[in-house]
Enzyme design. Structure first.
Site, PDB file in Angstrom:
ATOM      1  N   HIS A  41       8.003   6.910   4.119  1.00  0.00           N
ATOM      2  CA  HIS A  41       9.194   7.740   4.114  1.00  0.00           C
ATOM      3  C   HIS A  41       9.730   7.863   5.531  1.00  0.00           C
ATOM      4  CE1 HIS A  41       8.084   9.733   0.021  1.00  0.00           C
ATOM      5  NE2 HIS A  41       8.461   8.482  -0.070  1.00  0.00           N
ATOM      6  N   GLN A 220       7.626   6.170  -4.303  1.00  0.00           N
ATOM      7  CA  GLN A 220       8.093   5.027  -5.112  1.00  0.00           C
ATOM      8  C   GLN A 220       9.266   5.480  -5.999  1.00  0.00           C
ATOM      9  OE1 GLN A 220       4.285   5.454  -5.323  1.00  0.00           O
ATOM     10  NE2 GLN A 220       4.500   4.557  -3.304  1.00  0.00           N
TER      11      GLN A 220
HETATM   12  P1  IMP Z   1       1.246  -0.798  -5.025  1.00  0.00           P
HETATM   13  O1  IMP Z   1       1.832   0.550  -5.174  1.00  0.00           O
HETATM   14  O2  IMP Z   1       0.873  -1.152  -3.616  1.00  0.00           O
HETATM   15  O3  IMP Z   1       0.141  -1.055  -6.005  1.00  0.00           O
HETATM   16  O4  IMP Z   1       2.387  -1.865  -5.407  1.00  0.00           O
HETATM   17  C1  IMP Z   1       2.896  -1.994  -6.732  1.00  0.00           C
HETATM   18  C2  IMP Z   1       4.404  -2.258  -6.718  1.00  0.00           C
HETATM   19  O5  IMP Z   1       5.065  -1.102  -6.211  1.00  0.00           O
HETATM   20  C3  IMP Z   1       4.834  -3.422  -5.807  1.00  0.00           C
HETATM   21  O6  IMP Z   1       5.969  -4.037  -6.384  1.00  0.00           O
HETATM   22  C4  IMP Z   1       5.238  -2.715  -4.524  1.00  0.00           C
HETATM   23  O7  IMP Z   1       6.160  -3.459  -3.777  1.00  0.00           O
HETATM   24  C5  IMP Z   1       5.867  -1.448  -5.085  1.00  0.00           C
HETATM   25  N1  IMP Z   1       5.820  -0.322  -4.159  1.00  0.00           N
HETATM   26  C6  IMP Z   1       4.764   0.443  -3.824  1.00  0.00           C
HETATM   27  N2  IMP Z   1       5.109   1.384  -2.961  1.00  0.00           N
HETATM   28  C7  IMP Z   1       6.430   1.237  -2.745  1.00  0.00           C
HETATM   29  C8  IMP Z   1       7.386   1.963  -1.966  1.00  0.00           C
HETATM   30  O8  IMP Z   1       7.095   2.968  -1.302  1.00  0.00           O
HETATM   31  N3  IMP Z   1       8.653   1.491  -2.007  1.00  0.00           N
HETATM   32  C9  IMP Z   1       9.016   0.427  -2.762  1.00  0.00           C
HETATM   33  N4  IMP Z   1       8.170  -0.256  -3.507  1.00  0.00           N
HETATM   34  C10 IMP Z   1       6.882   0.143  -3.507  1.00  0.00           C
END
Ligand code: IMP
Length: 428
Positions: A41, A220
């Site tokens: 953030h 997210q």
């Molecule tokens: P993870 O959360 O690292 O397991 O990732 C799973 C999916 O969520 C992937 O497509 C990441 O690029 C996306 N993602 C995780 N955190 C963020 C964020 O803060 N912003 C945008 N995409 C996110």
């Protein structure tokens, strides 16, 4: 007992940090309720951009109290680094930051497990922060929680258990650090973390009972929710407003306002369907003007037009009362701007967003084209100074999605967020 939830209405990176920072001014507490250091953030503080991954951005406002709730997965090393980074900026988190003893810990094995999977053919394109494997262990009732940091024996047993589970499932497990070493390192980090531990549910309930205002900060976005997003191309937590209740320990009656945040266009990082994606020149333009590179991983974000049908879905799945549209200025100067208003699939045309990844991958977007405003909105400080075409664009997004646009942001500064009301707006 007013609690406000802020959620991302798209695929993350909507500018929630800035909006939470702004709304934090009207709240006493800021609570993170899901995700972990996969979030980034960005907030501008004293002219400097700070990226916070775990600590709620409310920490940058004096006197505000912050909570990392039970629904978050915490990497101890990442948390300690963040405390150090804040201290270097003169912000003391200790005494104002509380960590739920029931938040699960991310261990090195989680990151290593994720690396192996993400290097394989079924990669999701994750942030590789160990988020998914940590939530897997939580659901399997095999995880280690922050509260275990006060009990070295239980911690050691838990770490051994997590290691054994990872070793059993992975090919690359031979090079895993031994549990004793990881326990030693975790206990050392724990010395900084233990003073933050609290029964955060009770803290938040008591605050609400005293009439204090609580802001629940989502990470997210809606379309990355493990149930309501484009599974399997999702994160492993509940990013929607419902996740705020379980991730902080509140009931729905505590919540008086749900705010969605969306960009004036759309972006996505990682794999998965994105019907309004622009793969050619316009996508590159938006990426460069909008500086669309991951705050956590530096990865270039995929860019496209706003998808108002997906925003309508976000409005319904979160029960949004209002929406804040950010980065409108990135569209300044464009000749034409599209709004996604539905999909053309193998079985006809529909205005309904279905997060089913197979269906979405085949869906062609249906666009409504609008003339661009060709002038500069960056620097505008009063809503009545926004170009009429920009106001009409916002009004249309609001009308189609069924969610009133309450504010619009035209730059990174706090003052660059203007009030905007769709219904009955005197300027339309
Ligand atoms: P993870 O959360 O690292 O397991 O990732 C799973 C999916 O969520 C992937 O497509 C990441 O690029 C996306 N993602 C995780 N955190 C963020 C964020 O803060 N912003 C945008 N995409 C996110």
């Amino acid at each position: 007992m007013p609690a406000t939830i802020v959620v991302g209405a798209q695929w993350g990176d909507e500018g929630k940090g800035k909006i939470v920072d702004l709304l934090a001014g009207e709240h006493d507490w800021v609570v993170r309720y899901q995700g972990g250091a996969n979030a980034g953030h960005s907030v501008v503080h004293d002219g400097r951009t700070i990226v916070l991954h775990l600590v709620p951005s409310g920490i940058l406002r004096e006197g505000k109290r912050c909570v990392i709730g039970n629904g978050v997965v915490v990497d101890p090393a990442a948390l300690v680094k963040e405390l150090d980074d804040l201290a270097a900026l003169g912000v003391r988190a200790e005494g104002r930051l509380y960590l739920s003893a029931h938040a699960h810990l991310i261990l090195p094995y989680h990151r290593l497990a994720e690396r192996e999977r993400e290097d394989g053919p079924e990669a999701v394109g994750t942030t590789r922060r160990g988020i998914g494997p940590a939530y897997e262990d939580k659901a399997a009732r095999a995880g280690v929680r922050a509260g275990d940091l006060v009990d070295p024996e239980a911690l050691a047993l838990g770490i051994e258990r997590v290691r054994a589970r990872a070793v059993a499932r992975l090919e690359s497990a031979a090079d895993f650090p031994d549990a004793e070493q990881v326990t030693k390192e975790t206990l050392a980090l724990g010395q900084r973390i233990v003073p933050l531990l609290a029964d955060t549910r009770a803290l938040v309930w008591d605050a609400l009972a005293r009439g204090e205002r609580v802001l629940l900060e989502g990470a997210q976005g809606t379309l990355l929710d493990v149930d309501h997003g484009t599974y399997p191309y999702v994160t492993s937590s509940h990013t929607v407003a419902g996740g705020a209740l379980t991730g902080a320990g509140l009931g729905p009656r505590h919540v008086t306002r749900v705010v969605g945040v969306a960009k004036a266009y759309a972006t996505r990082v990682g794999n998965g369907p994105f019907p309004t994606e622009l793969t050619e020149e316009m996508g590159t333009r938006i990426r460069e003007v909008g500086d669309e590179y991951g705050a956590t991983t530096g990865r270039p974000r995929r860019c496209g037009w706003i998808d108002a049908a997906a925003l309508r879905y976000a409005g319904r799945v979160n029960g949004l009362d209002e929406m804040v549209i950010t980065k409108l200025d990135v569209l300044d100067g464009l000749e034409r701007i599209a709004i996604g208003v539905g999909y053309r699939g193998p079985h006809g045309t529909s205005e309904h967003f279905d997060p089913d990844a197979r269906w979405l991958a085949q869906a062609e977007p249906v666009y409504e084209w609008h003339e661009g405003w060709r002038t500069v909105t960056r620097g505008v400080r009063r809503p009545e100074d926004l170009p009429e075409k920009a106001r009409r664009y916002l009004a249309r997004v609001s009308e189609f999605s069924g969610v009133p646009v309450s504010r619009v942001s035209v730059g990174p500064e706090r003052e660059a967020t203007l009030p905007f009301f769709h219904e009955g707006h005197p300027l339309l």
